[in-house]
Motif scaffolding. Sequence first.
Motif, PDB file in Angstrom:
ATOM      1  N   PRO A  26       0.814  -1.219   0.000  1.00  0.00           N
ATOM      2  CA  PRO A  26       0.000   0.000   0.000  1.00  0.00           C
ATOM      3  C   PRO A  26       0.844   1.263   0.000  1.00  0.00           C
ATOM      4  CG  PRO A  26       0.139  -0.871   2.215  1.00  0.00           C
ATOM      5  CD  PRO A  26       0.860  -1.856   1.327  1.00  0.00           C
ATOM      6  N   GLY A  27       0.213   2.360  -0.391  1.00  0.00           N
ATOM      7  CA  GLY A  27       0.827   3.665  -0.227  1.00  0.00           C
ATOM      8  C   GLY A  27       0.815   4.057   1.241  1.00  0.00           C
ATOM      9  N   SER A  28       1.271   5.261   1.532  1.00  0.00           N
ATOM     10  CA  SER A  28       1.383   5.666   2.931  1.00  0.00           C
ATOM     11  C   SER A  28       1.235   7.175   3.061  1.00  0.00           C
ATOM     12  CB  SER A  28       2.732   5.230   3.506  1.00  0.00           C
ATOM     13  OG  SER A  28       3.801   5.810   2.764  1.00  0.00           O
ATOM     14  N   ALA A  30       0.937   6.015   8.412  1.00  0.00           N
ATOM     15  CA  ALA A  30      -0.192   5.116   8.165  1.00  0.00           C
ATOM     16  C   ALA A  30      -0.176   4.625   6.724  1.00  0.00           C
ATOM     17  CB  ALA A  30      -1.516   5.815   8.460  1.00  0.00           C
ATOM     18  N   ALA A  31      -0.566   3.365   6.543  1.00  0.00           N
ATOM     19  CA  ALA A  31      -0.717   2.795   5.205  1.00  0.00           C
ATOM     20  C   ALA A  31      -2.095   3.160   4.661  1.00  0.00           C
ATOM     21  CB  ALA A  31      -0.564   1.278   5.254  1.00  0.00           C
ATOM     22  N   ILE A  32      -2.147   3.474   3.385  1.00  0.00           N
ATOM     23  CA  ILE A  32      -3.369   3.907   2.711  1.00  0.00           C
ATOM     24  C   ILE A  32      -3.822   2.834   1.733  1.00  0.00           C
ATOM     25  CG2 ILE A  32      -4.346   5.649   1.176  1.00  0.00           C
ATOM     26  CD1 ILE A  32      -3.789   6.642   3.990  1.00  0.00           C
ATOM     27  N   LEU A  78      -7.459   3.741   5.572  1.00  0.00           N
ATOM     28  CA  LEU A  78      -6.246   3.075   5.995  1.00  0.00           C
ATOM     29  C   LEU A  78      -6.256   1.617   5.557  1.00  0.00           C
ATOM     30  CD1 LEU A  78      -5.878   5.656   7.655  1.00  0.00           C
ATOM     31  CD2 LEU A  78      -5.073   4.245   9.551  1.00  0.00           C
ATOM     32  N   ALA A  79      -5.083   1.126   5.177  1.00  0.00           N
ATOM     33  CA  ALA A  79      -4.928  -0.262   4.757  1.00  0.00           C
ATOM     34  C   ALA A  79      -4.550  -1.112   5.961  1.00  0.00           C
ATOM     35  CB  ALA A  79      -3.852  -0.373   3.678  1.00  0.00           C
TER      36      ALA A  79
END
Length: 300
Positions: free
Chosen positions: A7-9, A27-29, A291-292
């Motif tokens: 994931p992105g962040s 945080a992971a997105i 959030l992921a």
Amino acid sequence: MIRASAPGSVMITGEHAVVYGSRAIVAAIEQRLTVTLRPRTDQLVRLSSEIAETQTVDLDQLQAVGPYKFVLAAIAMHRDAIDVGMDISISSEIDPTLGLGSSAAVTIAAPGAVLTITGQPLNGIHSKAYQIIQDIQGRGSGADLAASLQGGMLAYRTPPNPEMVALPHPPTIGLRYCGYKTPTSVVLQKVAERMIGREAEFKSLYADMGDLADHAISAAKDRDWVAFANTLTSYQARMEDLGVSDETLNRIITSARQAEGVMAAKISGSGLGDCVLALGAPPEGFTPVRLASEGLIIHD
């Protein structure tokens, strides 16, 4: 064929101070980047994506340059375990206008795919990815790498004594791109130049920022989101003291704070451009992000 995604962040708080050993929150997105790897029968590495021209290089002539430099660096790091070339395709859901850590995501997903296809354990991916970032960029905390690897929201401390501790998920987060970016390395250089002759002042400022990040971590652990929001507001004031919140960012932040349901608004990232983060109901112009829960995934 191997598929690995990460994931992105987004940085929540602790920017800049994390480079000097303080903790940060990242945080992971739930916008993922996927690396698909297929072995070839020759010694060529062919790389393709939706945003860069296809590139083909010899397995024994890898150089970490160009749009695929992070992937090439990951392959080169594990060259001794690779017998044949490979086709690598990269696809991404990460919004490039929001700066959500696409470089970090590919620097986690690529080693994940390479290690899997060569039959090696996934241990130590963060340290290897962190080394790649340091070799290519010269600077970087590795916080975005941690989020892409682990998922969720994390309290993070940079190597050599890394810390990655899962935190409860916060209320809704929204992001707004200000319209331009300044590379993190350039921002850090500008701050370093401002620091000359004012070392004691900046040392105190970084210590204060580190304390605020620690308070935010404690508040998140307690799920005290009002206290959490207050620390984000205070941290933004320190970012302004640091000189990385320009007129455009200040205007967006001031407007966001006046919107109903917004608990806090601050820079997300190193500053002098990129994104503003809003905690709570996303104000006008902000994109809500989810959030992921999962970080690196090796897909069947």
